[in-house]
Enzyme design. Structure first.
Site, PDB file in Angstrom:
ATOM      1  CE  LYS A  90     -10.237  -5.748  -3.973  1.00  0.00           C
ATOM      2  NZ  LYS A  90      -9.955  -4.513  -3.224  1.00  0.00           N
TER       3      LYS A  90
ATOM      4  CE  LYS B  33      -4.055  -2.098   0.484  1.00  0.00           C
ATOM      5  NZ  LYS B  33      -5.181  -1.925  -0.450  1.00  0.00           N
TER       6      LYS B  33
END
Ligand code: MG
Length: 375
Positions: free
Chosen positions: A268, A168
């Site tokens: 997703k 991240k």
């Protein structure tokens, strides 16, 4: 299946370590799970919504209410059997709430798979060559205080067998962090970065400093709505752009690819509101030769099993976010997902439906809120 009742629960799983991303920090993974009960049938699902509305507008308590008051009553209002493919019509008047919808669909797919003796992986990839029997494990590392701490964590994960890392990033914790990880793990390990929409097009020159790190892609650099800016950014970077939050439907995904806003797709199912639609997106990407991979949402055992099934789809050409359970939780409601360190892979459940055993004692122990909605 003919549904007589639907059990809804919020479970709480403490994370081994807090997970920090540009969109927020999760310390306890609460999640909504759903169990559809019929006369001789049951199906389980999990809602991917995070505890707070940071990744997207949905969050755990809101999803519980949406299911309890809106979606489940529609399910129970039908006379005969309800199948996963009926949900588009059944929920046609409901706007939004994709993660809650996908949770219902998952429970129905689990039930249908059990009934037809088909694994979820097979149901999502019915055409030849069919699903893979194992998927490569990948791990996402949260934001850390220093490049050195992140590099140490990355080396630990590689030693555990992971061959794909995603880190991240956010402004102030980006180039130095990525550079430290790349130099610590070497050039062979697949590395990518995920900004969760934390940058603006004005940051293009800064982000271009990532271009010499051999990244597989930069994921969601700009806010979800900025498709045109992503297309412009793609022209200014040599690192491929992958979109996650932006891709809210199969049609938006096609548009994003057509306009050059991304060249890699994170699939997703909960973001699309449907596991079947997610599989259709993978079919579309495979047809175009576009790289795609299955993403995760700090999933508990049910969601993790479903993601593994999706990642087994032949259109999932890149390694996704699916890591061992122990990386996140010390306890779960299903048997843990383990990574084979010699092959860096996770076996795809081959049994019917989700193919995992739900530990009812653990479910009871971890439940912090429940309701059963009956016909
Ligand atoms: Mg992401």
């Amino acid at each position: 299946m003919r549904i007589e009742a639907v059990e809804l629960r919020i479970i709480a799983l403490p994370l081994v370590t807090p997970f920090v991303a540009a969109h927020g920090t999760v310390t306890t993974r609460t999640a909504v799970i759903i169990r559809c009960l019929g006369p001789d049938q049951e199906g389980w699902g999990e809602c991917a919504a995070l505890p707070e509305p940071t990744y997207s507008a949905e969050y755990v308590d809101g999803a519980f209410l949406t299911l309890q008051e809106i979606l489940v009553p529609r399910l129970l209002d039908t006379d005969g059997n309800v199948e996963a493919t009926d949900l588009t019509e059944l929920f046609a008047d409901v706007t939004g709430h994709p993660m809650a919808r996908a949770a219902v669909e998952l429970a129905l797919l689990d039930a249908e798979g059990r009934q037809r003796s088909l694994s979820l992986a097979r149901m999502l990839a019915p055409r030849p060559p069919g699903p893979a029997s194992a998927v490569t494990a990948g791990v996402a590392l949260g934001l850390m205080e220093s490049p050195e701490a992140l590099a140490t964590e990355a080396v630990t994960r590689v030693a555990e067998g992971y061959r794909r890392l995603k880190i991240k990033i956010e402004p102030g914790r980006d180039i130095d962090h990525a550079r430290a990880v790349r130099s610590a793990i070497g050039p062979e390990i697949e590395l990518s970065v995920d900004a969760n929409g934390a940058y603006r097009l004005d940051d293009a020159r800064h982000l271009a400093e990532l271009d010499d790190l051999g990244l597989a892609y930069i994921e969601q650099p700009l806010p979800a709505d900025d498709l045109l800016d992503h297309a412009e950014l793609a022209r200014r970077l040599s690192t491929p752009i992958c979109l996650d939050e932006s891709l809210t439907s199969a049609s938006v995904t096609r548009e994003a690819l057509d306009m050059g806003a991304c060249s890699v797709v994170c699939v997703k199912a909960p973001r699309y509101g449907s596991w079947l639609e997610a599989a259709a997106v993978l079919d579309h990407c495979a047809g175009l030769g576009i790289d795609a991979w299955a993403g995760g949402m700090l999933d508990c055992g049910l969601g993790r099993a479903a993601n593994i099934a999706l990642a087994a789809h032949p259109g999932a050409s890149l390694t996704g976010d699916i890591a061992a359970t122990a990386r996140f939780f010390s306890e779960d409601i299903t048997q843990p997902v383990v990574v084979d360190p010699t092959t860096a892979s996770i076996a795809v459940p081959g049994r019917a439906g989700l193919g995992v055993d739900v530990d009812l004692d653990a479910v009871d122990r971890l439940t912090i809120r429940r309701d059963t909605v009956r016909r």
